[in-house]
Design a protein around this motif. Sequence first.
Motif, mmCIF file in Angstrom:
data_model
loop_
_atom_site.group_PDB
_atom_site.id
_atom_site.type_symbol
_atom_site.label_atom_id
_atom_site.label_comp_id
_atom_site.label_asym_id
_atom_site.label_seq_id
_atom_site.Cartn_x
_atom_site.Cartn_y
_atom_site.Cartn_z
ATOM 1 N N ASN A 13 0.824 -1.216 0.000
ATOM 2 C CA ASN A 13 0.000 0.000 0.000
ATOM 3 C C ASN A 13 0.852 1.258 0.000
ATOM 4 O O ASN A 13 0.485 2.266 -0.599
ATOM 5 N N THR A 14 2.004 1.211 0.648
ATOM 6 C CA THR A 14 2.897 2.369 0.648
ATOM 7 C C THR A 14 3.509 2.592 -0.725
ATOM 8 O O THR A 14 3.565 3.730 -1.219
ATOM 9 N N LEU A 15 3.957 1.515 -1.365
ATOM 10 C CA LEU A 15 4.581 1.666 -2.685
ATOM 11 C C LEU A 15 3.587 2.105 -3.746
ATOM 12 O O LEU A 15 3.948 2.815 -4.681
ATOM 13 N N HIS A 16 2.329 1.675 -3.617
ATOM 14 C CA HIS A 16 1.344 1.992 -4.644
ATOM 15 C C HIS A 16 0.437 3.148 -4.266
ATOM 16 O O HIS A 16 -0.570 3.389 -4.938
ATOM 17 N N ALA A 17 0.780 3.872 -3.190
ATOM 18 C CA ALA A 17 0.001 5.060 -2.847
ATOM 19 C C ALA A 17 0.186 6.095 -3.950
ATOM 20 O O ALA A 17 1.191 6.121 -4.646
ATOM 21 N N GLU A 18 -0.809 6.925 -4.112
ATOM 22 C CA GLU A 18 -0.721 7.957 -5.148
ATOM 23 C C GLU A 18 0.471 8.862 -4.879
ATOM 24 O O GLU A 18 0.870 9.071 -3.749
ATOM 25 N N GLU A 19 1.031 9.393 -5.957
ATOM 26 C CA GLU A 19 2.169 10.302 -5.815
ATOM 27 C C GLU A 19 1.757 11.500 -4.966
ATOM 28 O O GLU A 19 0.630 11.962 -5.031
ATOM 29 N N ASP A 20 2.700 11.995 -4.195
ATOM 30 C CA ASP A 20 2.420 13.156 -3.346
ATOM 31 C C ASP A 20 2.229 14.379 -4.232
ATOM 32 O O ASP A 20 3.192 14.930 -4.745
ATOM 33 N N GLU A 21 0.983 14.760 -4.442
ATOM 34 C CA GLU A 21 0.701 15.881 -5.331
ATOM 35 C C GLU A 21 0.687 17.180 -4.560
ATOM 36 O O GLU A 21 0.165 17.258 -3.475
ATOM 37 N N GLY A 22 1.277 18.193 -5.155
ATOM 38 C CA GLY A 22 1.251 19.515 -4.569
ATOM 39 C C GLY A 22 2.237 19.711 -3.430
ATOM 40 O O GLY A 22 2.313 20.786 -2.869
ATOM 41 N N SER A 23 3.010 18.678 -3.080
ATOM 42 C CA SER A 23 3.977 18.853 -1.999
ATOM 43 C C SER A 23 5.284 19.372 -2.574
ATOM 44 O O SER A 23 5.609 19.146 -3.733
ATOM 45 N N ASP A 24 6.029 20.076 -1.742
ATOM 46 C CA ASP A 24 7.300 20.626 -2.197
ATOM 47 C C ASP A 24 8.406 19.582 -2.174
ATOM 48 O O ASP A 24 9.436 19.757 -2.801
ATOM 49 N N GLY A 25 8.202 18.504 -1.451
ATOM 50 C CA GLY A 25 9.241 17.485 -1.332
ATOM 51 C C GLY A 25 9.194 16.490 -2.474
ATOM 52 O O GLY A 25 8.440 16.623 -3.439
ATOM 53 N N ILE A 26 10.013 15.448 -2.351
ATOM 54 C CA ILE A 26 10.057 14.419 -3.381
ATOM 55 C C ILE A 26 8.963 13.392 -3.119
ATOM 56 O O ILE A 26 8.457 13.260 -2.002
ATOM 57 N N SER A 27 8.623 12.645 -4.155
ATOM 58 C CA SER A 27 7.580 11.630 -4.011
ATOM 59 C C SER A 27 8.112 10.427 -3.245
ATOM 60 O O SER A 27 9.330 10.240 -3.093
ATOM 61 N N ARG A 28 7.203 9.568 -2.786
ATOM 62 C CA ARG A 28 7.597 8.372 -2.049
ATOM 63 C C ARG A 28 8.433 7.444 -2.923
ATOM 64 O O ARG A 28 9.405 6.845 -2.467
ATOM 65 N N TYR A 29 8.017 7.299 -4.178
ATOM 66 C CA TYR A 29 8.721 6.387 -5.071
ATOM 67 C C TYR A 29 10.138 6.879 -5.350
ATOM 68 O O TYR A 29 11.087 6.098 -5.357
ATOM 69 N N ARG A 30 10.295 8.189 -5.576
ATOM 70 C CA ARG A 30 11.629 8.732 -5.819
ATOM 71 C C ARG A 30 12.503 8.565 -4.565
ATOM 72 O O ARG A 30 13.679 8.225 -4.664
ATOM 73 N N TYR A 31 11.924 8.767 -3.383
ATOM 74 C CA TYR A 31 12.658 8.571 -2.142
ATOM 75 C C TYR A 31 13.073 7.095 -2.011
ATOM 76 O O TYR A 31 14.203 6.782 -1.618
ATOM 77 N N PHE A 32 12.154 6.198 -2.350
ATOM 78 C CA PHE A 32 12.452 4.766 -2.314
ATOM 79 C C PHE A 32 13.618 4.421 -3.250
ATOM 80 O O PHE A 32 14.519 3.667 -2.893
ATOM 81 N N LEU A 33 13.621 5.014 -4.457
ATOM 82 C CA LEU A 33 14.717 4.753 -5.389
ATOM 83 C C LEU A 33 16.029 5.297 -4.863
ATOM 84 O O LEU A 33 17.088 4.668 -5.004
ATOM 85 N N TYR A 34 16.024 6.481 -4.255
ATOM 86 C CA TYR A 34 17.255 7.058 -3.698
ATOM 87 C C TYR A 34 17.822 6.149 -2.596
ATOM 88 O O TYR A 34 19.016 5.852 -2.580
ATOM 89 N N VAL A 35 16.951 5.727 -1.673
ATOM 90 C CA VAL A 35 17.413 4.894 -0.566
ATOM 91 C C VAL A 35 17.876 3.538 -1.087
ATOM 92 O O VAL A 35 18.916 3.015 -0.660
ATOM 93 N N GLY A 36 17.122 2.944 -2.032
ATOM 94 C CA GLY A 36 17.521 1.660 -2.592
ATOM 95 C C GLY A 36 18.842 1.728 -3.332
ATOM 96 O O GLY A 36 19.695 0.834 -3.211
ATOM 97 N N THR A 37 19.058 2.805 -4.074
ATOM 98 C CA THR A 37 20.329 2.960 -4.774
ATOM 99 C C THR A 37 21.463 3.176 -3.786
ATOM 100 O O THR A 37 22.557 2.627 -3.945
ATOM 101 N N GLY A 38 21.192 3.981 -2.738
ATOM 102 C CA GLY A 38 22.222 4.203 -1.716
ATOM 103 C C GLY A 38 22.573 2.925 -0.992
ATOM 104 O O GLY A 38 23.749 2.638 -0.732
#
Length: 201
Positions: free
Chosen positions: A176-201
């Motif tokens: 449910n966390t991975l498939h939640a809708e993208e964070d719209e209208g927020s100034d930060g990064i989306s959950r999926y992009r954050y997941f990719l950053y952490v996974g790559t790190g």
Amino acid sequence: PYPEVRASVSNMDDPEMPAMTVRMWAIGLVLCMIGSALNVFFNFRSPAPTVVPLLMLVIAHPVGKFAAMTLPIRTYRLPRWLGGHELSLNPGPWNIKEHVLVFIMANVSIGPPYALNAVVVSEQYYGLKLGFWFNIVLVLATQLTGFGLAGLCRRFLVWPASMVWPQNLIACTVLNTLHAEEDEGSDGISRYRYFLYVGTG
């Protein structure tokens, strides 16, 4: 009736969402073959690293998103003698139902078969060469017996609402966390992009 389940499992369903897709079968089979081959390879080492189904769940998400971006959006029709069904390599965005089916495939197939240890011990320690086909039939018989017993116990261990399995709640929360809708209208990064950053790190 359980708050843990309400917090982890969605009560919404989209019946139009495709589930049994060619993309799901391809991703699931490839990941299961790699994961189970690694588990069998590492089974005879000590300490043995293990590829767990939750890892396959996490790996399948970027692979599915990549497949949804790159596969051609085109519908193919099977010949009439094969049923004449229509299928598409890319039926739309990677969705939670495809992801759940890949996770189920990983849960079923990723562990090394128990009879494998009996085969190896009989050959290495007792010198009994039982033959390739006997070993295949022994492994299949024990695995299918387990699946049959699991099917018989389903009415006692799965269907009652009181059967809450914490490991499945973890998987539901991750899905449910991975498939939640993208964070719209927020100034930060989306959950999926954050997941990719952490996974790559």
